[in-house]
Design a protein around this motif. Structure first.
Motif, mmCIF file in Angstrom:
data_model
loop_
_atom_site.group_PDB
_atom_site.id
_atom_site.type_symbol
_atom_site.label_atom_id
_atom_site.label_comp_id
_atom_site.label_asym_id
_atom_site.label_seq_id
_atom_site.Cartn_x
_atom_site.Cartn_y
_atom_site.Cartn_z
ATOM 1 N N PHE A 13 1.042 -1.160 0.000
ATOM 2 C CA PHE A 13 -0.068 0.114 -0.097
ATOM 3 C C PHE A 13 0.828 1.273 -0.022
ATOM 4 C CE2 PHE A 13 -2.561 -3.095 2.534
ATOM 5 C CZ PHE A 13 -3.578 -3.156 1.605
ATOM 6 N N ALA A 18 2.791 -4.550 2.694
ATOM 7 C CA ALA A 18 1.826 -5.400 3.695
ATOM 8 C C ALA A 18 2.294 -6.894 3.771
ATOM 9 C CB ALA A 18 0.404 -4.945 3.315
ATOM 10 N N PRO A 37 1.204 -10.647 15.229
ATOM 11 C CA PRO A 37 0.784 -9.568 15.759
ATOM 12 C C PRO A 37 0.239 -8.402 15.143
ATOM 13 C CG PRO A 37 3.239 -9.496 15.108
ATOM 14 C CD PRO A 37 2.581 -10.835 15.061
ATOM 15 N N GLY A 39 -1.272 -5.702 12.809
ATOM 16 C CA GLY A 39 -0.505 -5.186 11.534
ATOM 17 C C GLY A 39 0.535 -6.101 10.841
ATOM 18 N N ALA A 40 0.359 -7.425 10.961
ATOM 19 C CA ALA A 40 1.064 -8.170 10.539
ATOM 20 C C ALA A 40 0.942 -8.442 9.134
ATOM 21 C CB ALA A 40 1.258 -9.698 11.109
ATOM 22 N N GLY A 41 -0.407 -8.316 8.716
ATOM 23 C CA GLY A 41 -0.846 -8.433 7.302
ATOM 24 C C GLY A 41 -1.765 -9.745 7.250
ATOM 25 N N LYS A 42 -2.391 -10.036 8.320
ATOM 26 C CA LYS A 42 -3.293 -11.369 8.454
ATOM 27 C C LYS A 42 -4.488 -10.961 7.558
ATOM 28 C CE LYS A 42 -3.446 -11.282 12.959
ATOM 29 N NZ LYS A 42 -2.838 -10.074 13.376
ATOM 30 N N SER A 43 -5.195 -9.926 7.894
ATOM 31 C CA SER A 43 -6.598 -9.626 7.292
ATOM 32 C C SER A 43 -6.320 -9.397 5.821
ATOM 33 C CB SER A 43 -7.082 -8.218 7.883
ATOM 34 O OG SER A 43 -7.586 -8.632 9.131
ATOM 35 N N THR A 44 -5.123 -8.499 5.418
ATOM 36 C CA THR A 44 -4.879 -8.259 3.939
ATOM 37 C C THR A 44 -4.681 -9.533 3.429
ATOM 38 O OG1 THR A 44 -3.526 -6.427 4.957
ATOM 39 C CG2 THR A 44 -3.132 -7.139 2.643
ATOM 40 N N GLU A 174 -10.555 -13.538 13.126
ATOM 41 C CA GLU A 174 -10.967 -13.179 14.495
ATOM 42 C C GLU A 174 -12.435 -13.521 15.086
ATOM 43 O OE1 GLU A 174 -9.025 -9.910 16.045
ATOM 44 O OE2 GLU A 174 -7.468 -9.936 14.609
ATOM 45 N N HIS A 207 -6.400 -14.090 17.691
ATOM 46 C CA HIS A 207 -5.511 -13.773 18.693
ATOM 47 C C HIS A 207 -5.612 -14.431 20.042
ATOM 48 C CE1 HIS A 207 -3.606 -10.126 17.028
ATOM 49 N NE2 HIS A 207 -4.805 -9.860 16.371
HETATM 50 N N1 ATP Z 1 -6.555 -0.782 2.341
HETATM 51 C C1 ATP Z 1 -5.467 -0.571 2.985
HETATM 52 N N2 ATP Z 1 -4.609 0.587 2.356
HETATM 53 C C2 ATP Z 1 -3.585 1.041 3.119
HETATM 54 N N3 ATP Z 1 -2.806 0.269 3.980
HETATM 55 C C3 ATP Z 1 -3.657 -0.881 4.513
HETATM 56 C C4 ATP Z 1 -4.941 -1.201 3.982
HETATM 57 N N4 ATP Z 1 -5.182 -2.560 4.552
HETATM 58 C C5 ATP Z 1 -4.305 -2.635 5.478
HETATM 59 N N5 ATP Z 1 -3.100 -1.717 5.368
HETATM 60 C C6 ATP Z 1 -2.143 -1.732 6.196
HETATM 61 O O1 ATP Z 1 -1.325 -3.007 6.149
HETATM 62 C C7 ATP Z 1 -0.759 -3.484 7.197
HETATM 63 C C8 ATP Z 1 -1.449 -4.996 7.763
HETATM 64 O O2 ATP Z 1 -2.941 -4.776 7.980
HETATM 65 P P1 ATP Z 1 -3.796 -5.892 8.361
HETATM 66 O O3 ATP Z 1 -5.104 -5.358 8.350
HETATM 67 O O4 ATP Z 1 -3.793 -6.991 7.301
HETATM 68 O O5 ATP Z 1 -3.156 -6.510 9.660
HETATM 69 P P2 ATP Z 1 -3.891 -7.514 10.607
HETATM 70 O O6 ATP Z 1 -2.489 -8.585 10.672
HETATM 71 O O7 ATP Z 1 -5.030 -7.932 10.337
HETATM 72 O O8 ATP Z 1 -3.748 -7.060 12.136
HETATM 73 P P3 ATP Z 1 -4.885 -6.961 13.190
HETATM 74 O O9 ATP Z 1 -4.634 -8.040 14.087
HETATM 75 O O10 ATP Z 1 -4.793 -5.638 13.879
HETATM 76 O O11 ATP Z 1 -6.043 -7.210 12.658
HETATM 77 C C9 ATP Z 1 -1.159 -2.790 8.580
HETATM 78 O O12 ATP Z 1 -0.106 -1.689 8.612
HETATM 79 C C10 ATP Z 1 -2.378 -1.688 7.678
HETATM 80 O O13 ATP Z 1 -2.343 -0.214 8.244
#
Ligand code: ATP
Ligand code: MG
Lengths: 251, 400
Positions: A13, A18, A37, A39-44, A174, A207
């Motif tokens: 991004f 990510a 942890p 912000g690791a990128g799991k949801s992405t 989650e 988590h």
């Molecule tokens: N659409 C987007 N545009 C810009 N940055 C994004 C976008 N989606 C996610 N990010 C960034 O990518 C990184 C990974 O986000 P993600 O949501 O995948 O984390 P996560 O592992 O699911 O965290 P959590 O446990 O908090 O849900 C984060 O730094 C987030 O800010």
């Protein structure tokens, strides 16, 4: 051969990397946990499986078919359902309507101008939706408007909607966040039961380690956009890399 | 009954009773009395009440169920009108071909407009529909004059071909009919001081409205209707649940376009004329007001809204300065002048000012429209009679 094969997936991004070179292999009929942890990128990563995001590079194969560039509704019709981190439900409809929409969607994913029969006359759909609500223990809330539910209930509702579709692969982001302990345990039991009865493959982000270790047969640990470890649960706890990732993420 | 549950059947019955007895209900004041100006039981107005009711019922299937706000539905009403008048000129003065053609033409037209406009959602969708309608309006006035009659519009003439009809004698006015019954024929019933008018055109339009209302109930209660409500509620979730929303929204768009066409065809059947002003953006805006004022997404709200607006439009715009003066004549002259001066901007041509104020009040205090007002009042009474009955949100019942 896994039912879901992810190879070399990258996603940035802007300047933020990510996901970098993510590999993941989910075996059919297993529960695969993805932890890491914030912000690791799991949801992405999950977003790349359902057509919400397209990776910059890499491949995502489901049942040996690439999911990249396919529309979200088509991916769902292939058999992939997802429970989101923030509940995605039909907030101004009733709990029952939420579930029965999922039941109808399963049957007529293709457009059908089903405009003359009444919803109430579709007995098979009613039975299915009702059974689903009984399974997730929400039948007494069937006539409540979905937006009035607690966070945990919304998530259970979303789970019921996904399960009503008989998915081949269930993605859970989650699923127990915001739930009371008792509901979390019920959810664990429900997922175990469903997995045993229907053999649905599940990829679960969580988590809550209690949930992870109760369900998962395999765990991938994601940190700063890469999978640092993929192993059986019993080997994960003692792994120094994992401990470092979590401690590293703390400051 | 008729595939409806008890509650919906009750609602349909009420609508039927109200439309059948409308000539009585809308004429509560004796002829010649001071209040007779508030009577609405004359054919022209009654026809408009039900025809715009149809327009609003159809609009509600799109806006009320899917949340897609079209600002161009008058284009379909206008297209239906033109199709209808051409049938009357070319085929026959019998209204049936005109009405069928108006529905079909409006349906096809809305398919094209919907196909393009539904590529976007939210405000962009609204703007696209508005642009289409204004384009249609301008075209009808300019290049399409051979088809639309431009500024003068279209009326049937004695010399029209009308291939199914016997030729009319020179000098007679062509009158639209339904197998020999003329739309503007009426039967007048005088009872004591009252005069009630039963008009052929009104009853024919009313039958169409009852059918249109019935179909809309069926759509609301169907799986299709449920999908439309899902679109409004959370389109993303619907996509991730395996449904592509566009075919559903497009179907809703076309259905509501056909309703608009039917309304246009009926307007032509009643007054045998069509003009471009029916497509003007204010006409599109009016149906939005009707739906929101009555209660969008409710079954009966749009009909109430249409009735409310058309009734007050007629009544309020008929009041003039001398009537106002008569009302306040019991006051000392200075006060009378004062009140007349205050109310004057709101009457006659000032009707739109009144409508605007009413609309603002409703949107601010009753976001659910007149239906919400009705519900609040009935809740008030229910709470008085029964203290315990819970909040009980009415949800569509499961089949049991
Ligand atoms: N659409 C987007 N545009 C810009 N940055 C994004 C976008 N989606 C996610 N990010 C960034 O990518 C990184 C990974 O986000 P993600 O949501 O995948 O984390 P996560 O592992 O699911 O965290 P959590 O446990 O908090 O849900 C984060 O730094 C987030 O800010
Ligand atoms: Mg996340």
């Amino acid at each position: 051969m896994g039912i879901l094969e992810v190879k070399g997936v990258n996603k940035s991004f802007g300047g933020l990397r990510a996901l970098s070179d993510v590999n993941l292999n989910v075996e059919e009929g297993t529960v695969h946990a993805i932890i890491g942890p914030n912000g690791a990128g799991k949801s992405t990563l999950l977003n790349c499986f359902i057509g919400k995001l397209i990776p910059d590079s890499g491949t995502v194969l489901f049942d040996n078919q690439s999911l990249l560039g396919i529309q979200p509704h088509e991916i769902n019709q292939l058999g992939v359902s997802r429970v989101f981190q923030t509940p995605e439900i039909f907030s101004d409809l009733t709990v029952f309507e939420n579930v029965i929409i999922a039941c109808f969607a399963k049957r007529d994913g293709a457009f059908e101008l089903n405009a003359i029969v009444s919803v109430a006359s579709q007995k098979d759909m009613h039975e299915k939706a009702k059974q689903m609500l009984i399974d997730v223990n929400m039948i007494d809330k069937r006539n409540e408007i979905a937006s009035s539910l607690s966070r945990g209930d919304k998530r259970r509702l979303e789970m019921a909607m996904c399960l009503a579709q008989d998915p081949k692969l269930l993605l859970l982001d989650e699923p127990t966040a915001g739930m009371a302990r008792a509901d979390t345990n019920n959810t664990i039991d429900l997922l175990k039961e469903i997995q045993a009865a229907r053999g649905i493959t599940m990829a679960i982000i969580e988590h809550d380690m209690h949930v992870v270790f109760s369900l998962a047969e395999k765990i991938s640990v994601l940190a700063q956009g890469t999978v640092i470890v993929e192993d059986k649960p019993e080997n994960i706890k003692g792994n120094p890399k994992v401990q470092e990732a979590y401690l590293g993420g703390a400051h | 009954m008729l595939g409806l549950n008890k509650k919906d059947f009750g609602l349909l019955t009420i609508v039927i009773i109200l439309t059948v007895f409308a000539p009585f209900i809308l004429n509560p004041f004796p002829e010649g009395s001071a209040l007779a100006q508030f009577n609405a039981g004359y054919p022209d107005l009654m026809q408009r009440l039900v025809i715009f009711g149809i327009f609003a019922i159809g609009f509600n299937i799109l806006f009320g169920l899917t949340g897609y706000l079209s600002f161009g539905h008058a284009a379909f009403l206008g297209a239906g009108s033109y199709a209808g008048i051409w049938m009357i000129k070319l085929l026959t003065l019998n209204i049936i071909p005109a009405i069928i053609a108006s529905v079909i033409v409006a349906g096809l037209f809305s398919l094209i407009v919907g196909w393009i406009s539904l590529r976007r959602s939210g405000i962009y969708f609204s703007i696209l529909t508005l642009a289409f309608a204004q384009m249609s309006y301008s075209l009808a006035y300019s290049v399409l004059t051979p088809i639309t009659g431009g500024e003068t519009g279209l009326q049937p003439k004695v010399s029209d071909p009308r291939i199914f009809d016997a030729a009319l004698a020179e000098g007679t006015t062509p009158r639209a009919n339904f197998f020999g019954m003329f739309m503007n024929d009426s039967y007048e019933l005088s009872l004591a001081g009252w005069v009630f008018t039963f008009n052929v055109g009104y009853y024919i339009a009313a039958i169409f409205m009852v059918i249109a209302f019935y179909i809309s109930i069926r759509i609301f209660r169907s799986p299709f209707g449920l999908m439309l409500r899902a679109v409004k509620s959370n389109q993303q979730r619907l996509n991730y649940t395996g449904i592509q929303s566009k075919p559903y929204t497009l179907a809703a768009f076309v259905i509501s376009g056909m309703y608009a066409g039917l309304a246009g065809g009926l307007l032509v059947a009643m007054d045998t004329q069509a003009g471009a002003e029916r497509m003007f953006w204010t006409a599109s805006g009016e149906v939005v007001l009707m739906t929101i004022l009555g209660g969008s997404g409710t079954l009966i709200g749009p009909v109430l809204g249409a009735g409310f607006i058309k009734y007050f439009e007629n009544i309020v715009s008929k009041i003039n300065e001398s009537i106002l003066q008569a009302w306040f004549s019991f006051m000392p002259e200075a006060l009378q002048e004062f009140f007349v001066a205050i109310f004057y901007p709101f009457i006659g041509k000032g009707w739109h000012l009144t409508l605007g104020l009413i609309f603002m009040l409703v949107v601010i205090f009753l976001p659910g429209g007149l239906m919400e007002g009705g519900k609040r009042i009935s809740d008030l009474f229910r709470r008085k009679s029964k203290t315990d009955s819970g909040s009980g949100k009415v949800a569509p019942e499961a089949a049991e």
